[in-house]
Design a protein around this motif. Structure first.
Motif, PDB file in Angstrom:
ATOM      1  N   TYR A  80       0.851  -1.189   0.000  1.00  0.00           N
ATOM      2  CA  TYR A  80       0.000   0.000   0.000  1.00  0.00           C
ATOM      3  C   TYR A  80       0.883   1.235   0.000  1.00  0.00           C
ATOM      4  O   TYR A  80       1.817   1.320   0.799  1.00  0.00           O
ATOM      5  CB  TYR A  80      -0.899   0.023   1.243  1.00  0.00           C
ATOM      6  CG  TYR A  80      -1.864  -1.132   1.316  1.00  0.00           C
ATOM      7  CD1 TYR A  80      -3.144  -1.012   0.809  1.00  0.00           C
ATOM      8  CD2 TYR A  80      -1.487  -2.344   1.883  1.00  0.00           C
ATOM      9  CE1 TYR A  80      -4.043  -2.079   0.869  1.00  0.00           C
ATOM     10  CE2 TYR A  80      -2.371  -3.406   1.948  1.00  0.00           C
ATOM     11  CZ  TYR A  80      -3.646  -3.270   1.439  1.00  0.00           C
ATOM     12  OH  TYR A  80      -4.520  -4.327   1.498  1.00  0.00           O
ATOM     13  N   ILE A  98      -6.373   3.508   6.646  1.00  0.00           N
ATOM     14  CA  ILE A  98      -6.167   4.530   5.618  1.00  0.00           C
ATOM     15  C   ILE A  98      -7.109   5.690   5.936  1.00  0.00           C
ATOM     16  O   ILE A  98      -8.323   5.517   5.933  1.00  0.00           O
ATOM     17  CB  ILE A  98      -6.428   3.965   4.204  1.00  0.00           C
ATOM     18  CG1 ILE A  98      -5.489   2.771   3.946  1.00  0.00           C
ATOM     19  CG2 ILE A  98      -6.247   5.064   3.149  1.00  0.00           C
ATOM     20  CD1 ILE A  98      -5.785   2.003   2.677  1.00  0.00           C
ATOM     21  N   HIS A 104      -4.283   6.836  -2.323  1.00  0.00           N
ATOM     22  CA  HIS A 104      -3.469   5.651  -2.129  1.00  0.00           C
ATOM     23  C   HIS A 104      -3.584   4.690  -3.308  1.00  0.00           C
ATOM     24  O   HIS A 104      -4.486   4.818  -4.137  1.00  0.00           O
ATOM     25  CB  HIS A 104      -3.825   4.942  -0.815  1.00  0.00           C
ATOM     26  CG  HIS A 104      -5.250   4.511  -0.716  1.00  0.00           C
ATOM     27  ND1 HIS A 104      -6.276   5.386  -0.449  1.00  0.00           N
ATOM     28  CD2 HIS A 104      -5.824   3.297  -0.855  1.00  0.00           C
ATOM     29  CE1 HIS A 104      -7.425   4.732  -0.416  1.00  0.00           C
ATOM     30  NE2 HIS A 104      -7.168   3.457  -0.664  1.00  0.00           N
ATOM     31  N   ALA A 106      -2.924   0.323  -4.116  1.00  0.00           N
ATOM     32  CA  ALA A 106      -2.653  -1.013  -3.579  1.00  0.00           C
ATOM     33  C   ALA A 106      -2.178  -1.891  -4.725  1.00  0.00           C
ATOM     34  O   ALA A 106      -2.705  -1.804  -5.843  1.00  0.00           O
ATOM     35  CB  ALA A 106      -3.905  -1.598  -2.946  1.00  0.00           C
TER      36      ALA A 106
END
Length: 133
Positions: A80, A98, A104, A106
């Protein structure tokens, strides 16, 4: 470019059936499965859970959520990247918080399939997935 990323994000969410996005196809490499959607005791908030299966090498688009996400790795190895922080690699049995609105990404960095249980505590009625600029 923004349109393409927006479409990719919409496709990533598809299949959840959670009234969070109108798209109906899935992004290649990802398989999302509904688990739960339920109102919370806090007015205007709900919890949404989905299982996300990542094919080997699959990488999400950069995105955020209108609330907090708790990611729990069920299988495999996921990395991540939360904007402004160093990448974190998690194995099955590990979790990650988060923050709301944090962009973000992944990615499956293992050799086989990886899966996570994503739990979102979000504002009801808002799209659960927002593609970053």
């Amino acid at each position: 470019m923004r349109l393409i990323r927006g479409m990719a994000g919409a496709v990533l969410l598809a299949g959840t059936g959670l009234a969070v996005h109108p798209a109906h196809a899935q992004q290649p490499g990802f398989h999302r499965h509904d688990v739960l959607q339920h109102d919370l005791s806090v007015p205007g908030r709900e919890v949404v859970q989905v299982r996300v299966d990542f094919d080997p090498g699959a990488v999400s688009v950069k995105h955020s959520h209108p609330g907090e996400e708790i990611a729990y790795v069920l299988e495999g190895t996921l990395e991540y990247e939360i904007e402004g922080k160093p990448p974190v690699t998690l194995q099955a049995g590990q979790g990650l918080f988060i923050p709301a609105g944090a962009n973000h990404v992944a990615r499956n960095v293992g050799k086989g399939k990886a899966s996570e249980l994503a739990t979102y505590v979000v504002r009801k009625g808002r799209p659960i997935f927002v593609v970053a600029d």
